[in-house]
Design a protein around this motif. Structure first.
Motif, PDB file in Angstrom:
ATOM      1  N   PRO A   3     -75.022  -6.836 -61.901  1.00  0.00           N
ATOM      2  CA  PRO A   3     -75.874  -7.905 -62.619  1.00  0.00           C
ATOM      3  C   PRO A   3     -77.511  -7.615 -62.640  1.00  0.00           C
ATOM      4  O   PRO A   3     -77.552  -6.532 -61.483  1.00  0.00           O
ATOM      5  CB  PRO A   3     -75.321  -9.317 -62.009  1.00  0.00           C
ATOM      6  CG  PRO A   3     -74.856  -8.374 -60.830  1.00  0.00           C
ATOM      7  CD  PRO A   3     -74.256  -7.727 -61.062  1.00  0.00           C
ATOM      8  N   LEU A   4     -78.089  -8.481 -63.242  1.00  0.00           N
ATOM      9  CA  LEU A   4     -79.543  -7.823 -62.785  1.00  0.00           C
ATOM     10  C   LEU A   4     -80.024  -9.510 -62.452  1.00  0.00           C
ATOM     11  O   LEU A   4     -79.573  -9.920 -62.080  1.00  0.00           O
ATOM     12  CB  LEU A   4     -80.707  -7.708 -64.080  1.00  0.00           C
ATOM     13  CG  LEU A   4     -80.566  -6.171 -65.044  1.00  0.00           C
ATOM     14  CD1 LEU A   4     -79.741  -5.749 -65.729  1.00  0.00           C
ATOM     15  CD2 LEU A   4     -81.654  -6.876 -66.017  1.00  0.00           C
ATOM     16  N   SER A   5     -81.658  -8.749 -60.926  1.00  0.00           N
ATOM     17  CA  SER A   5     -81.879  -9.420 -60.050  1.00  0.00           C
ATOM     18  C   SER A   5     -82.242 -10.560 -60.994  1.00  0.00           C
ATOM     19  O   SER A   5     -82.648 -10.038 -62.645  1.00  0.00           O
ATOM     20  CB  SER A   5     -82.578  -9.268 -59.015  1.00  0.00           C
ATOM     21  OG  SER A   5     -83.457  -8.633 -59.726  1.00  0.00           O
ATOM     22  N   VAL A  58     -80.718   2.021 -65.483  1.00  0.00           N
ATOM     23  CA  VAL A  58     -81.178   1.737 -66.685  1.00  0.00           C
ATOM     24  C   VAL A  58     -80.342   1.116 -67.412  1.00  0.00           C
ATOM     25  O   VAL A  58     -79.950   0.146 -66.140  1.00  0.00           O
ATOM     26  CB  VAL A  58     -80.456   2.983 -67.729  1.00  0.00           C
ATOM     27  CG1 VAL A  58     -81.389   4.469 -67.214  1.00  0.00           C
ATOM     28  CG2 VAL A  58     -79.262   3.300 -67.780  1.00  0.00           C
ATOM     29  N   PHE A  59     -81.281   0.257 -68.169  1.00  0.00           N
ATOM     30  CA  PHE A  59     -80.492  -1.535 -68.209  1.00  0.00           C
ATOM     31  C   PHE A  59     -80.104  -1.739 -69.787  1.00  0.00           C
ATOM     32  O   PHE A  59     -80.872  -2.118 -70.147  1.00  0.00           O
ATOM     33  CB  PHE A  59     -82.691  -2.178 -67.830  1.00  0.00           C
ATOM     34  CG  PHE A  59     -82.547  -2.273 -66.403  1.00  0.00           C
ATOM     35  CD1 PHE A  59     -81.973  -3.180 -65.742  1.00  0.00           C
ATOM     36  CD2 PHE A  59     -83.400  -1.489 -65.827  1.00  0.00           C
ATOM     37  CE1 PHE A  59     -82.487  -2.373 -64.398  1.00  0.00           C
ATOM     38  CE2 PHE A  59     -83.760  -1.108 -64.775  1.00  0.00           C
ATOM     39  CZ  PHE A  59     -83.087  -1.795 -63.502  1.00  0.00           C
ATOM     40  N   GLU A  65     -76.265  -9.788 -72.983  1.00  0.00           N
ATOM     41  CA  GLU A  65     -76.128  -9.439 -71.805  1.00  0.00           C
ATOM     42  C   GLU A  65     -76.939  -8.689 -70.981  1.00  0.00           C
ATOM     43  O   GLU A  65     -75.759  -7.222 -71.217  1.00  0.00           O
ATOM     44  CB  GLU A  65     -74.927 -10.351 -71.290  1.00  0.00           C
ATOM     45  CG  GLU A  65     -74.709 -10.937 -69.979  1.00  0.00           C
ATOM     46  CD  GLU A  65     -76.065 -11.706 -69.261  1.00  0.00           C
ATOM     47  OE1 GLU A  65     -76.443 -12.097 -68.655  1.00  0.00           O
ATOM     48  OE2 GLU A  65     -76.400 -12.130 -70.488  1.00  0.00           O
ATOM     49  N   PRO A  66     -78.088  -7.474 -70.455  1.00  0.00           N
ATOM     50  CA  PRO A  66     -78.364  -6.679 -69.190  1.00  0.00           C
ATOM     51  C   PRO A  66     -77.147  -6.475 -68.673  1.00  0.00           C
ATOM     52  O   PRO A  66     -76.833  -7.163 -67.995  1.00  0.00           O
ATOM     53  CB  PRO A  66     -79.384  -7.298 -69.669  1.00  0.00           C
ATOM     54  CG  PRO A  66     -79.623  -8.685 -69.392  1.00  0.00           C
ATOM     55  CD  PRO A  66     -78.786  -8.867 -69.996  1.00  0.00           C
ATOM     56  N   TYR A  67     -77.406  -5.126 -68.063  1.00  0.00           N
ATOM     57  CA  TYR A  67     -77.124  -4.414 -66.749  1.00  0.00           C
ATOM     58  C   TYR A  67     -77.275  -3.607 -66.198  1.00  0.00           C
ATOM     59  O   TYR A  67     -77.923  -2.706 -67.331  1.00  0.00           O
ATOM     60  CB  TYR A  67     -75.392  -4.950 -66.639  1.00  0.00           C
ATOM     61  CG  TYR A  67     -74.985  -3.898 -67.485  1.00  0.00           C
ATOM     62  CD1 TYR A  67     -74.315  -2.329 -67.312  1.00  0.00           C
ATOM     63  CD2 TYR A  67     -74.727  -4.078 -69.028  1.00  0.00           C
ATOM     64  CE1 TYR A  67     -73.969  -1.429 -68.309  1.00  0.00           C
ATOM     65  CE2 TYR A  67     -74.026  -2.534 -70.262  1.00  0.00           C
ATOM     66  CZ  TYR A  67     -73.858  -1.247 -69.562  1.00  0.00           C
ATOM     67  OH  TYR A  67     -73.164  -0.859 -70.055  1.00  0.00           O
ATOM     68  N   GLN A  68     -76.760  -3.448 -64.767  1.00  0.00           N
ATOM     69  CA  GLN A  68     -77.756  -2.111 -64.305  1.00  0.00           C
ATOM     70  C   GLN A  68     -76.808  -1.089 -64.456  1.00  0.00           C
ATOM     71  O   GLN A  68     -75.414  -1.181 -64.000  1.00  0.00           O
ATOM     72  CB  GLN A  68     -77.723  -2.792 -63.187  1.00  0.00           C
ATOM     73  CG  GLN A  68     -79.047  -3.285 -62.685  1.00  0.00           C
ATOM     74  CD  GLN A  68     -79.358  -3.657 -61.145  1.00  0.00           C
ATOM     75  OE1 GLN A  68     -80.228  -2.762 -60.143  1.00  0.00           O
ATOM     76  NE2 GLN A  68     -79.154  -4.818 -60.170  1.00  0.00           N
TER      77      GLN A  68
END
Length: 279
Positions: A3-5, A58-59, A65-68
């Motif tokens: 997940p992203l912070s 990269v994202f 839904e974004p992720y690392q």
């Protein structure tokens, strides 16, 4: 998927909303005099990116839904662009470099240019997107880059201890601590509810006598208005702060709020300020 912070998610959202831009670039510009090994410097930059996972993340997104996605070091070593410039061209090349627009979905969030003015005169331009660092990050970044360069000039890779914690570990810890915003029992939901109430009814625009019209679309161009305080005024402010058991920052914020109120902003005055490491 990692997940992203919350801080990363905010910057990812703004990037998707407004498109790639230089608004959240953090530039470092260093003038270097004396002999310089550009090959060693490029290798050192790769060493630092390998050491810090955030600099090779990269994202992308899946179903919105974004992720690392942390890239392997061999696929993430950034190139050092070496550009010959004349003495009068340096400023314009620096200005164009720091305005580089990152593609956060496909591109590592760090870039570097070495502007060569002469055999022993260079300007290093290093740009990090805010999604991978902040102002506090620049000191360890430059420290590691300097150490790696010295080692590379000596013909060896830096022999440093691996980092015990990477930024992805922090993002996972934050997710575990705060929980899901959709869960009414979570700390995230509690904090969102607090700020929703605290900011309820806040004016969207302060009615201030500005000397320029507000543009329909934010340009993010700005200037600096320097303000100097005498030592005597500084001591008096510190005395007021101590008398009321508050910080100097709080005294200055109160003074600014009073000033804006008298200029027509009203009594409900939202004031924004850069912060780091504060909740």
């Amino acid at each position: 998927m990692l997940p992203l912070s919350y801080a990363q998610r905010r910057l990812w959202f703004l990037d998707r909303l407004e498109g790639p831009s230089a608004t959240y670039n953090i530039p470092v510009v260093l003038r270097l005099s004396g002999g310089l090994d550009a090959v060693a410097l490029e290798a050192a930059l790769g060493d630092v990116v390998e050491r810090h996972e955030a600099l090779r993340t990269v994202f992308p997104s899946h179903e919105g839904e974004p992720y690392q996605h942390v890239l392997d070091p061999e696929h993430a070593r950034p190139a050092l662009a070496v550009v010959a410039v004349g003495g009068h061209d340096t400023a314009s090349r620096v200005a164009s470099s720091v305005r580089y627009a990152f593609d956060l979905e496909r591109e590592v969030p760090v870039r570097a240019w070495l502007l060569r003015e002469g055999p022993e005169e260079h300007v290093l331009v290093l740009v990090v997107h805010h999604i991978a660092g902040d102002g506090w990050s620049m000191a360890p970044l430059l420290r590691d880059l300097g150490r790696a360069y010295r080692d590379r000039v000596g013909g060896r890779a830096p022999d440093w201890e691996p980092l015990e914690v990477q930024y992805a570990d922090y993002a996972l810890w934050q997710e575990d601590l705060l929980g899901a915003a959709e869960d009414p029992e979570s700390l995230a939901a509690e904090q969102i509810a607090y700020w929703t109430k605290a900011l309820e009814g806040v004016p969207e625009v302060l009615d201030l006598p500005a000397d320029r019209p507000r543009p329909d679309t934010a340009s993010y161009r700005g200037g600096i208005a320097p303000l100097s305080l005498s030592p005597e005024t500084h001591r008096a402010l510190l005395r007021i702060a101590a008398e009321h058991d508050v910080t100097l920052f709080m005294v200055l914020q109160a003074a600014l709020a009073v000033l804006l109120d008298r200029m027509g902003a009203g009594s409900d005055v939202p004031i924004g300020t850069p912060v780091a490491g504060r909740d």
